[in-house]
Design an enzyme around this catalytic site. Structure first.
Site, PDB file in Angstrom:
ATOM      1  N   ASN A   7       0.876  -1.170   0.000  1.00 61.47           N
ATOM      2  CA  ASN A   7       0.000   0.000   0.000  1.00 61.47           C
ATOM      3  C   ASN A   7       0.916   1.224   0.000  1.00 61.47           C
ATOM      4  O   ASN A   7       1.473   1.590   1.031  1.00 61.47           O
ATOM      5  CB  ASN A   7      -0.886  -0.040   1.256  1.00 61.47           C
ATOM      6  CG  ASN A   7      -1.826   1.152   1.338  1.00 61.47           C
ATOM      7  OD1 ASN A   7      -1.781   2.053   0.485  1.00 61.47           O
ATOM      8  ND2 ASN A   7      -2.666   1.172   2.351  1.00 61.47           N
ATOM      9  N   ARG A  82      -2.748  -2.028  -3.402  1.00 55.49           N
ATOM     10  CA  ARG A  82      -3.941  -1.225  -3.186  1.00 55.49           C
ATOM     11  C   ARG A  82      -3.892  -0.036  -4.139  1.00 55.49           C
ATOM     12  O   ARG A  82      -2.876   0.670  -4.206  1.00 55.49           O
ATOM     13  CB  ARG A  82      -3.959  -0.719  -1.748  1.00 55.49           C
ATOM     14  CG  ARG A  82      -5.131   0.176  -1.508  1.00 55.49           C
ATOM     15  CD  ARG A  82      -4.895   1.094  -0.362  1.00 55.49           C
ATOM     16  NE  ARG A  82      -6.068   1.926  -0.169  1.00 55.49           N
ATOM     17  CZ  ARG A  82      -6.050   3.078   0.469  1.00 55.49           C
ATOM     18  NH1 ARG A  82      -4.938   3.527   0.981  1.00 55.49           N
ATOM     19  NH2 ARG A  82      -7.142   3.786   0.596  1.00 55.49           N
ATOM     20  N   HIS A 171     -13.209   2.741   0.161  1.00 49.44           N
ATOM     21  CA  HIS A 171     -13.161   1.750   1.249  1.00 49.44           C
ATOM     22  C   HIS A 171     -13.746   0.402   0.839  1.00 49.44           C
ATOM     23  O   HIS A 171     -14.173  -0.387   1.690  1.00 49.44           O
ATOM     24  CB  HIS A 171     -13.914   2.244   2.521  1.00 49.44           C
ATOM     25  CG  HIS A 171     -13.276   3.418   3.191  1.00 49.44           C
ATOM     26  ND1 HIS A 171     -13.995   4.490   3.657  1.00 49.44           N
ATOM     27  CD2 HIS A 171     -11.982   3.690   3.469  1.00 49.44           C
ATOM     28  CE1 HIS A 171     -13.164   5.373   4.204  1.00 49.44           C
ATOM     29  NE2 HIS A 171     -11.941   4.912   4.095  1.00 49.44           N
ATOM     30  N   HIS A 199     -17.543   2.396   8.119  1.00 49.32           N
ATOM     31  CA  HIS A 199     -16.068   2.354   8.199  1.00 49.32           C
ATOM     32  C   HIS A 199     -15.647   3.726   8.713  1.00 49.32           C
ATOM     33  O   HIS A 199     -15.581   4.709   7.969  1.00 49.32           O
ATOM     34  CB  HIS A 199     -15.477   2.080   6.808  1.00 49.32           C
ATOM     35  CG  HIS A 199     -13.980   2.089   6.786  1.00 49.32           C
ATOM     36  ND1 HIS A 199     -13.219   0.957   6.569  1.00 49.32           N
ATOM     37  CD2 HIS A 199     -13.087   3.097   6.972  1.00 49.32           C
ATOM     38  CE1 HIS A 199     -11.936   1.273   6.621  1.00 49.32           C
ATOM     39  NE2 HIS A 199     -11.833   2.573   6.858  1.00 49.32           N
ATOM     40  N   ARG A 232     -11.308  15.916   6.832  1.00 44.72           N
ATOM     41  CA  ARG A 232     -12.154  16.289   5.677  1.00 44.72           C
ATOM     42  C   ARG A 232     -13.498  16.836   6.131  1.00 44.72           C
ATOM     43  O   ARG A 232     -14.096  16.311   7.084  1.00 44.72           O
ATOM     44  CB  ARG A 232     -12.410  15.072   4.775  1.00 44.72           C
ATOM     45  CG  ARG A 232     -11.169  14.550   4.092  1.00 44.72           C
ATOM     46  CD  ARG A 232     -11.542  13.463   3.087  1.00 44.72           C
ATOM     47  NE  ARG A 232     -10.349  12.862   2.551  1.00 44.72           N
ATOM     48  CZ  ARG A 232     -10.019  11.574   2.673  1.00 44.72           C
ATOM     49  NH1 ARG A 232     -10.826  10.741   3.305  1.00 44.72           N
ATOM     50  NH2 ARG A 232      -8.915  11.124   2.148  1.00 44.72           N
ATOM     51  N   GLU A 381      -7.919  -5.052   5.428  1.00 47.99           N
ATOM     52  CA  GLU A 381      -7.861  -4.764   3.991  1.00 47.99           C
ATOM     53  C   GLU A 381      -6.727  -5.531   3.313  1.00 47.99           C
ATOM     54  O   GLU A 381      -6.852  -5.961   2.176  1.00 47.99           O
ATOM     55  CB  GLU A 381      -7.715  -3.254   3.773  1.00 47.99           C
ATOM     56  CG  GLU A 381      -9.018  -2.524   4.085  1.00 47.99           C
ATOM     57  CD  GLU A 381      -8.843  -1.060   4.434  1.00 47.99           C
ATOM     58  OE1 GLU A 381      -8.254  -0.786   5.502  1.00 47.99           O
ATOM     59  OE2 GLU A 381      -9.293  -0.203   3.663  1.00 47.99           O
TER      60      GLU A 381
HETATM   61  P1  ADP Z   1      -7.166   5.490   8.398  1.00 50.36           P
HETATM   62  O1  ADP Z   1      -6.937   4.089   7.862  1.00 50.36           O
HETATM   63  O2  ADP Z   1      -8.220   6.258   7.692  1.00 50.36           O
HETATM   64  O3  ADP Z   1      -5.917   6.277   8.660  1.00 50.36           O
HETATM   65  P2  ADP Z   1      -7.822   4.154  10.910  1.00 50.36           P
HETATM   66  O4  ADP Z   1      -8.927   3.214  10.612  1.00 50.36           O
HETATM   67  O5  ADP Z   1      -6.465   3.610  11.160  1.00 50.36           O
HETATM   68  O6  ADP Z   1      -7.806   5.309   9.824  1.00 50.36           O
HETATM   69  O7  ADP Z   1      -8.249   5.026  12.156  1.00 50.36           O
HETATM   70  C1  ADP Z   1      -7.407   5.996  12.705  1.00 50.36           C
HETATM   71  C2  ADP Z   1      -8.189   6.829  13.698  1.00 50.36           C
HETATM   72  O8  ADP Z   1      -8.816   5.976  14.676  1.00 50.36           O
HETATM   73  C3  ADP Z   1      -7.319   7.758  14.507  1.00 50.36           C
HETATM   74  O9  ADP Z   1      -7.140   8.998  13.865  1.00 50.36           O
HETATM   75  C4  ADP Z   1      -8.126   7.932  15.784  1.00 50.36           C
HETATM   76  O10 ADP Z   1      -9.020   9.020  15.634  1.00 50.36           O
HETATM   77  C5  ADP Z   1      -8.965   6.674  15.882  1.00 50.36           C
HETATM   78  N1  ADP Z   1      -8.534   5.800  16.978  1.00 50.36           N
HETATM   79  C6  ADP Z   1      -7.558   4.879  16.956  1.00 50.36           C
HETATM   80  N2  ADP Z   1      -7.453   4.272  18.172  1.00 50.36           N
HETATM   81  C7  ADP Z   1      -8.391   4.824  18.959  1.00 50.36           C
HETATM   82  C8  ADP Z   1      -8.799   4.650  20.308  1.00 50.36           C
HETATM   83  N3  ADP Z   1      -8.218   3.774  21.106  1.00 50.36           N
HETATM   84  N4  ADP Z   1      -9.815   5.407  20.764  1.00 50.36           N
HETATM   85  C9  ADP Z   1     -10.432   6.299  19.962  1.00 50.36           C
HETATM   86  N5  ADP Z   1     -10.095   6.530  18.685  1.00 50.36           N
HETATM   87  C10 ADP Z   1      -9.092   5.802  18.187  1.00 50.36           C
END
Ligand code: ADP
Length: 398
Positions: A7, A82, A171, A199, A232, A381
Site C-alpha cells: 500500500n 492497493r 473503502h 467504516h 475532511r 484490507e
Molecule cells: P485510516 O486508515 O483512515 O488512517 P484508521 O482506521 O487507522 O484510519 O483510524 C485511525 C483513527 O482511529 C485515529 O485517527 C483515531 O481518531 C482513531 N482511533 C484509533 N485508536 C483509537 C482509540 N483507542 N480510541 C479512539 N479513537 C481511536
C-alpha cells in the site's frame, strides 16, 4: 502461496507478506518519509524494530524490502497492490499489464495524491521482480454495482459523460472483508442479507450492501463527500465551499486541499485524533463537544438515509479505528435506531473496544432478541487484497 501486499502512499509504503493458505502474516511493516533525509522503516512482524534507512524513492524502498525478506522473497507468488481510484473502467481487481497501468493513469486526476504513488509501487516491483505477477485491487471497484440513480449527481448528461463526474465510492476492500465476516458470524449467506457498514477511521464512509453488493455509499467522486472525518469536511453546500475559496483567496487546488486536510475534526476541534477528544468532551469543553456531536449527527443521518435506500436492514457493522474503539459513539448513534429493532447491549458494546485485557475488537454487540443485529468487526484490507490476488491468479493463465 505467499502474497506480498503493498500500500504505497505519497511518502510511505506499508507492506505485509501473507501466507494465503493459513492467512498468517509472515512479515509486516512500513517505510515512512520516503524521499526525505529522515526516512526509516519499522517492522511489526516478526519482531518490532525501527531502522533508519535513506530511501530516496519508492523503488529504493521496494529494493530494501526485498532484501529484508531474504529467502522469503522466493516464496512470493504474487504482489497485490492497493489502488485508490479505478474510475468507471475497473469494476474488479486486475492483473497488471501496460494497458491496465495506462487505464489507471487516465483516472489519476481524481486521486492525484494516491494513484501516482500506487502506480509508482507497481512499477518498482515490475523493475525489481519482473517475473512475479502484480494484481491491482481498487478501493472503488466494490461500488461498481451501484445503479445510476445512486451514483449520478444532478448535473447535465453531457458533463457527466465528458468528465466522468459521478459517485465512485471508496473503502471497498474493507466493505468486502467486513460483509463476508458479518455473514459468517450470522451464519447466513451474504446474498440474503441487507447490511449497513460504517467504516469510521481517519477517513470515514458508510455503505449500504444488499446481497453482498454495494447499493449506495456516502463518499463520492473523491473521498471528500459524506461524513465529517478526521481532516475532511464531508458534505458541504458547494456554494459555501466556493464562498470560502473566495474569502480565503484559494484557487481550485487550494480549496480541495483545504477541504481535505484542514477541516473535519481538525478544523472543528483542533485535532483529528479521536482519543484526546474523548477527554475534552468528558471535561465539557464546548468546541470538542460541538465537533463530536456534529460528527455523530452526520453518521446517524447517513445511516438513516441508507437504511431507507435498502428498505430495511439485517445488520449494522462498525469498523476501522474510530468504529472499533469508540463505544460511546456507537451507543449514541445506535440509540437512534432502536425504533428499527436495533438494540445494543451496553456491556457488550464497552467490551468490544479493542483496548484492555479480555477485550475483543470483533464480535456481536446486539441485545438478545434484537431484530437488527449489530457487530464490531476489525477490518483487514491487506488480507482481502491477498485473497483477491489469489482469485485473479486462479482465473488467469499466468
Ligand atoms: P485510516 O486508515 O483512515 O488512517 P484508521 O482506521 O487507522 O484510519 O483510524 C485511525 C483513527 O482511529 C485515529 O485517527 C483515531 O481518531 C482513531 N482511533 C484509533 N485508536 C483509537 C482509540 N483507542 N480510541 C479512539 N479513537 C481511536
Amino acid at each position: 502461496m505467499n502474497v506480498l501486499v503493498l500500500n504505497c502512499g505519497s511518502s510511505s509504503l506499508k507492506f505485509q507478506l501473507i501466507d494465503t493458505a493459513s492467512e498468517a502474516v509472515l512479515k509486516k511493516g512500513e517505510f515512512e518519509r520516503i524521499g526525505s533525509d529522515e526516512s526509516f522503516y519499522s517492522m511489526d512482524i516478526p519482531k518490532v524494530e525501527e531502522t533508519k534507512y535513506k530511501a530516496k524513492t519508492h523503488t529504493e524502498a521496494v529494493a530494501k524490502l526485498f532484501e529484508l525478506m531474504g529467502d522469503l522473497k522466493d516464496t512470493v507468488c504474487a504482489i497485490g497492490h492497493r489502488v485508490v481510484h479505478g474510475g468507471a473502467e475497473f469494476s474488479g481487481s486486475v492483473l497488471v499489464t501496460e494497458r491496465v497501468l495506462k487505464g489507471v493513469e487516465e483516472v489519476s486526476h481524481f486521486a492525484p495524491l494516491h494513484n501516482p504513488a500506487n502506480i509508482g509501487g507497481v512499477r518498482a516491483c515490475i523493475e525489481l521482480l519482473p517475473k512475479i505477477p502484480n494484481v491491482l485491487v481498487f478501493d472503488t471497484s466494490f461500488h461498481s454495482t451501484m445503479q445510476p440513480k445512486a451514483y449520478r449527481y444532478g448535473i447535465a448528461n453531457a458533463d457527466y459523460e465528458k468528465f466522468g463526474v459521478r459517485k465512485y465510492g471508496f473503502h471497498g476492500t474493507s466493505y468486502a472483508y467486513v460483509a463476508r465476516e458479518a455473514s459468517k458470524m450470522m451464519n447466513r449467506p451474504l446474498k440474503d442479507l441487507k447490511m449497513i457498514i460504517a467504516h469510521i477511521g481517519n477517513g470515514a464512509s458508510i455503505c449500504a450492501i444488499d446481497g453482498g453488493k454495494s447499493v449506495d455509499t456516502s463518499m463520492g467522486l473523491t473521498p471528500l463527500e459524506g461524513l465529517i472525518m478526521g481532516t475532511r469536511a464531508g458534505d458541504i453546500d458547494t456554494a459555501a465551499a466556493v464562498y470560502l475559496a473566495k474569502k480565503k483567496g484559494l484557487d481550485f487546488d487550494g480549496l480541495v486541499s483545504y477541504l481535505n486536510s484542514e477541516c473535519g475534526m481538525l478544523g472543528m476541534a483542533g485535532v483529528n485524533d479521536m482519543r484526546p477528544i474523548t477527554t475534552r468532551v468528558a471535561e465539557g469543553e464546548e468546541q470538542a463537544t460541538i465537533a463530536f456531536e456534529s460528527y455523530i449527527h452526520r453518521i446517524t443521518k447517513h445511516i438513516g438515509a441508507l437504511v431507507a435506500v435498502l428498505g430495511g436492514v439485517d445488520a449494522i457493522c462498525w469498523t476501522a479505528g474510530v468504529g472499533t474503539n469508540r463505544h460511546d459513539l456507537r451507543e449514541k448513534v445506535m440509540s437512534k435506531f432502536e425504533f428499527l429493532g436495533a438494540k445494543i447491549d451496553p456491556e457488550l458494546n464497552i467490551l468490544h473496544n479493542g483496548i484492555g485485557e479480555g477485550r475483543n475488537r470483533t464480535g456481536e454487540i446486539s441485545e438478545e432478541g434484537s431484530t437488527v443485529r449489530t457487530f464490531v468487526i476489525a477490518t483487514n484490507e491487506e488480507l482481502q487484497i491477498a485473497r483477491e490476488a489469489v482469485k485473479i491468479l486462479e482465473t488467469c493463465e499466468c
